[in-house]
Design a protein around this motif. Structure first.
Motif, PDB file in Angstrom:
ATOM      1  N   LYS A   1       0.839  -1.196   0.000  1.00 20.65           N
ATOM      2  CA  LYS A   1       0.000   0.000   0.000  1.00 20.65           C
ATOM      3  C   LYS A   1       0.877   1.250   0.000  1.00 20.65           C
ATOM      4  O   LYS A   1       1.913   1.290   0.650  1.00 20.65           O
ATOM      5  CB  LYS A   1      -0.880  -0.005   1.248  1.00 20.65           C
ATOM      6  CG  LYS A   1      -1.917   1.082   1.301  1.00 20.65           C
ATOM      7  CD  LYS A   1      -2.803   0.904   2.526  1.00 20.65           C
ATOM      8  CE  LYS A   1      -3.905   1.933   2.543  1.00 20.65           C
ATOM      9  NZ  LYS A   1      -4.757   1.786   3.727  1.00 20.65           N
TER      10      LYS A   1
ATOM     11  N   THR B   1      -1.424  12.529  -7.538  1.00 17.01           N
ATOM     12  CA  THR B   1      -1.977  11.636  -8.566  1.00 17.01           C
ATOM     13  C   THR B   1      -1.103  10.418  -8.841  1.00 17.01           C
ATOM     14  O   THR B   1      -1.284   9.744  -9.843  1.00 17.01           O
ATOM     15  CB  THR B   1      -2.184  12.393  -9.894  1.00 17.01           C
ATOM     16  OG1 THR B   1      -0.914  12.805 -10.407  1.00 17.01           O
ATOM     17  CG2 THR B   1      -3.120  13.580  -9.724  1.00 17.01           C
ATOM     18  N   PHE B   2      -0.165  10.103  -7.931  1.00 15.55           N
ATOM     19  CA  PHE B   2       0.719   8.954  -8.145  1.00 15.55           C
ATOM     20  C   PHE B   2      -0.076   7.647  -8.227  1.00 15.55           C
ATOM     21  O   PHE B   2      -1.196   7.554  -7.733  1.00 15.55           O
ATOM     22  CB  PHE B   2       1.765   8.855  -7.033  1.00 15.55           C
ATOM     23  CG  PHE B   2       1.198   8.518  -5.682  1.00 15.55           C
ATOM     24  CD1 PHE B   2       1.028   7.202  -5.294  1.00 15.55           C
ATOM     25  CD2 PHE B   2       0.837   9.519  -4.795  1.00 15.55           C
ATOM     26  CE1 PHE B   2       0.505   6.884  -4.051  1.00 15.55           C
ATOM     27  CE2 PHE B   2       0.318   9.220  -3.552  1.00 15.55           C
ATOM     28  CZ  PHE B   2       0.150   7.900  -3.175  1.00 15.55           C
ATOM     29  N   LYS B   3       0.540   6.656  -8.863  1.00 17.16           N
ATOM     30  CA  LYS B   3      -0.068   5.336  -8.982  1.00 17.16           C
ATOM     31  C   LYS B   3       0.986   4.285  -8.695  1.00 17.16           C
ATOM     32  O   LYS B   3       2.160   4.462  -9.023  1.00 17.16           O
ATOM     33  CB  LYS B   3      -0.603   5.108 -10.391  1.00 17.16           C
ATOM     34  CG  LYS B   3      -1.731   6.030 -10.781  1.00 17.16           C
ATOM     35  CD  LYS B   3      -2.172   5.748 -12.210  1.00 17.16           C
ATOM     36  CE  LYS B   3      -3.260   6.701 -12.630  1.00 17.16           C
ATOM     37  NZ  LYS B   3      -2.773   7.962 -13.117  1.00 17.16           N
ATOM     38  N   LEU B   4       0.557   3.188  -8.087  1.00 14.58           N
ATOM     39  CA  LEU B   4       1.435   2.035  -7.956  1.00 14.58           C
ATOM     40  C   LEU B   4       1.448   1.315  -9.288  1.00 14.58           C
ATOM     41  O   LEU B   4       0.417   1.157  -9.928  1.00 14.58           O
ATOM     42  CB  LEU B   4       0.919   1.076  -6.883  1.00 14.58           C
ATOM     43  CG  LEU B   4       1.203   1.446  -5.443  1.00 14.58           C
ATOM     44  CD1 LEU B   4       0.601   0.405  -4.509  1.00 14.58           C
ATOM     45  CD2 LEU B   4       2.686   1.576  -5.203  1.00 14.58           C
ATOM     46  N   HIS B   5       2.618   0.848  -9.687  1.00 13.82           N
ATOM     47  CA  HIS B   5       2.743   0.109 -10.933  1.00 13.82           C
ATOM     48  C   HIS B   5       3.199  -1.309 -10.593  1.00 13.82           C
ATOM     49  O   HIS B   5       4.325  -1.505 -10.128  1.00 13.82           O
ATOM     50  CB  HIS B   5       3.747   0.803 -11.856  1.00 13.82           C
ATOM     51  CG  HIS B   5       3.976   0.083 -13.128  1.00 13.82           C
ATOM     52  ND1 HIS B   5       5.138  -0.585 -13.399  1.00 13.82           N
ATOM     53  CD2 HIS B   5       3.181  -0.093 -14.205  1.00 13.82           C
ATOM     54  CE1 HIS B   5       5.066  -1.136 -14.583  1.00 13.82           C
ATOM     55  NE2 HIS B   5       3.877  -0.852 -15.095  1.00 13.82           N
TER      56      HIS B   5
ATOM     57  N   ASN C   1       2.764  -3.080  -8.210  1.00 16.25           N
ATOM     58  CA  ASN C   1       3.161  -3.182  -6.804  1.00 16.25           C
ATOM     59  C   ASN C   1       4.677  -3.248  -6.600  1.00 16.25           C
ATOM     60  O   ASN C   1       5.148  -3.764  -5.592  1.00 16.25           O
ATOM     61  CB  ASN C   1       2.478  -4.362  -6.127  1.00 16.25           C
ATOM     62  CG  ASN C   1       1.013  -4.094  -5.918  1.00 16.25           C
ATOM     63  OD1 ASN C   1       0.333  -3.563  -6.796  1.00 16.25           O
ATOM     64  ND2 ASN C   1       0.487  -4.440  -4.768  1.00 16.25           N
TER      65      ASN C   1
ATOM     66  N   ILE D   1       6.435   3.252  -8.187  1.00 14.83           N
ATOM     67  CA  ILE D   1       5.425   4.303  -8.142  1.00 14.83           C
ATOM     68  C   ILE D   1       5.706   5.233  -9.314  1.00 14.83           C
ATOM     69  O   ILE D   1       6.853   5.466  -9.671  1.00 14.83           O
ATOM     70  CB  ILE D   1       5.473   5.050  -6.788  1.00 14.83           C
ATOM     71  CG1 ILE D   1       4.342   6.053  -6.664  1.00 14.83           C
ATOM     72  CG2 ILE D   1       6.805   5.687  -6.563  1.00 14.83           C
ATOM     73  CD1 ILE D   1       4.222   6.668  -5.283  1.00 14.83           C
TER      74      ILE D   1
ATOM     75  N   TRP E   1       4.039   8.702 -11.876  1.00 22.58           N
ATOM     76  CA  TRP E   1       3.106   9.792 -12.109  1.00 22.58           C
ATOM     77  C   TRP E   1       2.865   9.886 -13.610  1.00 22.58           C
ATOM     78  O   TRP E   1       3.801   9.747 -14.406  1.00 22.58           O
ATOM     79  CB  TRP E   1       3.672  11.111 -11.602  1.00 22.58           C
ATOM     80  CG  TRP E   1       3.603  11.285 -10.124  1.00 22.58           C
ATOM     81  CD1 TRP E   1       2.676  12.009  -9.437  1.00 22.58           C
ATOM     82  CD2 TRP E   1       4.499  10.752  -9.141  1.00 22.58           C
ATOM     83  NE1 TRP E   1       2.935  11.956  -8.088  1.00 22.58           N
ATOM     84  CE2 TRP E   1       4.048  11.186  -7.878  1.00 22.58           C
ATOM     85  CE3 TRP E   1       5.627   9.936  -9.197  1.00 22.58           C
ATOM     86  CZ2 TRP E   1       4.686  10.850  -6.688  1.00 22.58           C
ATOM     87  CZ3 TRP E   1       6.267   9.590  -8.017  1.00 22.58           C
ATOM     88  CH2 TRP E   1       5.800  10.052  -6.785  1.00 22.58           C
ATOM     89  N   ASP E   2       1.619  10.142 -13.965  1.00 25.04           N
ATOM     90  CA  ASP E   2       1.209  10.294 -15.363  1.00 25.04           C
ATOM     91  C   ASP E   2       1.758   9.139 -16.199  1.00 25.04           C
ATOM     92  O   ASP E   2       1.678   7.997 -15.801  1.00 25.04           O
ATOM     93  CB  ASP E   2       1.600  11.673 -15.901  1.00 25.04           C
ATOM     94  CG  ASP E   2       0.843  12.787 -15.176  1.00 25.04           C
ATOM     95  OD1 ASP E   2      -0.323  12.565 -14.826  1.00 25.04           O
ATOM     96  OD2 ASP E   2       1.431  13.856 -14.950  1.00 25.04           O
TER      97      ASP E   2
ATOM     98  N   CYS F   1       9.096   8.625 -11.934  1.00 20.93           N
ATOM     99  CA  CYS F   1       8.917   7.319 -11.307  1.00 20.93           C
ATOM    100  C   CYS F   1      10.128   7.025 -10.422  1.00 20.93           C
ATOM    101  O   CYS F   1      11.176   7.636 -10.566  1.00 20.93           O
ATOM    102  CB  CYS F   1       8.711   6.222 -12.341  1.00 20.93           C
ATOM    103  SG  CYS F   1       9.994   6.126 -13.600  1.00 20.93           S
TER     104      CYS F   1
END
Length: 122
Positions: free
Chosen positions: A11, A58-62, A64, A67, A69-70, A75
């Motif tokens: 997480k 607006t970050f996202k896990l890739h 797992n 991390i 952005w866009d 990253c």
């Protein structure tokens, strides 16, 4: 630091300002304040745009494991997130190519990735 191959990011939680807490599947937790990295002198404008907290959030896990952005505009590698320590910013390079010389195209780098891996053949 040796990290077992099966460890993943469980997480990523935005804590406020530029800080994110990472919880890993092995129970390890790290918190990273990205502000010193984003505000470093000579920072790439692709990264400094995330000084806008609305964009930073607006970050996202890739998968797992990292991390981003866009569209990978910024990253960070898994090892960096696990250690909780961002690398120091290198001094900007000043390259003067010869007139008419073609430079290789480079893809975006994840922070901590060696630049030699990012050069694509022409």
């Amino acid at each position: 630091m040796r990290i077992p191959d099966d460890v993943r990011i469980k997480k990523a939680t935005y804590l406020g300002d530029y800080t994110i807490r990472f919880a890993f599947t092995d129970g390890h937790v790290s918190e990273i304040d990205f502000h010193p990295f984003l505000s470093a002198a000579g920072q790439n404008p692709m990264n400094s745009q995330y000084l806008d907290v609305t964009r930073f959030r607006t970050f996202k896990l890739h998968r797992n494991v990292d991390i981003l952005w866009d569209d990978r505009e910024m990253c960070f590698r898994f090892e960096t997130l696990y250690s909780g320590k961002l690398p120091k910013m290198p001094k900007p390079l000043h390259i003067r190519p010869h007139l008419g010389a073609r430079l290789p195209r480079a893809r975006a780098l994840c922070v901590g990735e060696r630049a030699s891996r990012a050069i694509e053949p022409m």
